[in-house]
Write a protein that holds these residues in place. Structure first.
Motif, PDB file in Angstrom:
ATOM      1  N   LEU A  89      -6.551   1.001   2.902  1.00 29.15           N
ATOM      2  CA  LEU A  89      -7.411   0.341   1.929  1.00 29.15           C
ATOM      3  C   LEU A  89      -8.881   0.449   2.274  1.00 29.15           C
ATOM      4  O   LEU A  89      -9.734   0.043   1.485  1.00 29.15           O
TER       5      LEU A  89
ATOM      6  N   ARG B 248      -6.899   2.591  -3.593  1.00 28.48           N
ATOM      7  CA  ARG B 248      -6.866   2.681  -2.127  1.00 28.48           C
ATOM      8  C   ARG B 248      -8.277   3.060  -1.658  1.00 28.48           C
ATOM      9  O   ARG B 248      -9.098   3.541  -2.426  1.00 28.48           O
TER      10      ARG B 248
ATOM     11  N   ALA C 272       0.808  -1.218   0.000  1.00 30.51           N
ATOM     12  CA  ALA C 272       0.000   0.000   0.000  1.00 30.51           C
ATOM     13  C   ALA C 272       0.841   1.268   0.000  1.00 30.51           C
ATOM     14  O   ALA C 272       0.351   2.332  -0.397  1.00 30.51           O
TER      15      ALA C 272
ATOM     16  N   GLY D 279      -2.807  -2.912  -2.952  1.00 23.97           N
ATOM     17  CA  GLY D 279      -2.115  -2.708  -1.683  1.00 23.97           C
ATOM     18  C   GLY D 279      -1.727  -3.977  -0.976  1.00 23.97           C
ATOM     19  O   GLY D 279      -1.046  -3.945   0.050  1.00 23.97           O
TER      20      GLY D 279
END
Length: 356
Positions: A91, A65, A27, A343
């Protein structure tokens, strides 16, 4: 070779131990860099495991995200001390964190202490339209370490509707589908359009084809793709999801059929209608991360479908499954990975196979 090992080769310093508690090891990368890592990793995974075909480029997620429509927090209540996982996730939508913060402040108040002692998970499920519309409680006397989408209590669960609708809804443009709050649905709702588009292209249904949708859940692929087929049969082990699929078929005036049952070799051999000689069948199967039960691929191959789309949400399950399909007379024609889990070191992959 495991897919996570291939990821590690592409990211200096990456180790499973260094992964975050939420599994968000990628991420921190720029998303373009993450996609390059995943493209290289899936190719390396394919080459080292000596798999047939060449993977296409990974289809990027529209939301890289803050995409998770389902999130969870573990709750530990000890005498005088509420332990609540408040770690923020890149996330998850910020709105989820606000809900968790609100609930934490409520749970530490004396009036809510009995509830706090009884909890083991708090789960948020929804869409990208952030408004709390319902609340439900699930009584699990086994005090399972898992939440619903990981592993269900063996004795079942007691469902309590506190307020609001009992079911959730997923909009698919021209129509929407209902599904149970305890049922599986993709956590990256932003990728569902791309997932359906890829499956449609690879399966390429026609009005001559009988479409068998295995592990169909509440009927996502059945309803999204079924209009192009001669008929549709969806199968899922979980009764509530199948009930929602049947209700959607009735509401949308579709003659699609849905049946519930544990999808194992015996089920495929004895419970599914036999293929009609001379009429083509195409199969899409989207099993859980652990893959199919032993014997299922063999039983499906014996039906002699002209085309199969096998959806993998666990990359490490791919080599053994493809070798089994090849053993029973099927050849890999195309591999399409999709980034349903940005991520993280995971991909969703659709493999299209045809009879040799």
């Amino acid at each position: 070779m495991f897919f996570e090992q291939a990821i590690a080769h592409q990211v200096p310093g990456y180790t499973r131990e260094a992964d975050s508690a939420h599994g968000e090891s990628l991420a921190m990368l720029d998303y373009k860099d993450e996609l390059r890592v995943k493209d290289a990793a899936i190719q390396e995974f394919w080459d080292i495991n000596r798999l047939a075909g060449t993977p296409q480029k990974v289809i990027a997620s529209p939301l890289p995200r803050a995409y998770r429509t389902t999130s969870k927090r573990r709750v530990y209540m000890q005498p005088g001390n509420l332990q609540f996982d408040r770690q923020e996730s890149m996330l998850e939508p910020e709105e989820h964190n606000k809900i968790y913060d609100f609930l934490f402040e409520k749970l530490i108040q004396p009036a809510y202490k009995p509830l706090a002692y009884a909890l083991n998970w708090i789960i948020i499920r929804g869409t990208y339209h952030f408004k709390v519309t319902a609340a439900h409680a699930y009584v699990d006397t086994t005090e399972s370490d898992y939440y619903l989408e990981s592993k269900r209590p063996t004795e079942g669960l007691n469902f309590k509707q506190l307020y609001g609708p009992r079911e959730m809804s997923l909009g698919l443009g021209k129509f929407s589908l209902r599904y149970p709050v305890t049922g599986f649905s993709q956590i990256n709702e932003s990728q569902i359009h791309n997932l359906i588009k890829a499956a449609s292209r690879l399966l390429s249904l026609s009005k001559e084809d009988h479409f068998l949708d295995l592990y169909c859940g509440y009927g996502l692929f059945s309803f999204a793709l079924g209009e192009a087929a001669k008929d549709v049969l969806g199968v899922e082990w979980e009764g509530p999801s199948i009930d929602c699929a049947k209700a959607s078929a009735k509401h949308l005036k579709k003659s699609y059929r849905f049946i519930a049952g544990k999808i194992d070799e015996m089920f495929v051999q004895t419970r599914l209608p036999r293929p009609i000689p001379g009429e083509p069948e195409k199969i899409l199967l989207d099993p859980p991360r652990k893959g199919c039960e032993p014997g299922v691929i063999h039983a499906l191959a014996m039906r002699k479908p002209i085309r199969v789309c096998h959806v993998f949400c666990g990359t490490d399950e791919i080599p053994a499954s493809l070798k089994e399909w090849e053993r029973y007379g099927y050849r890999v024609r195309e591999i399409q990975p999709l980034d349903l889990f940005p991520g993280t070191p995971h991909l969703e992959t659709i493999v299209m196979l045809e009879r040799k």
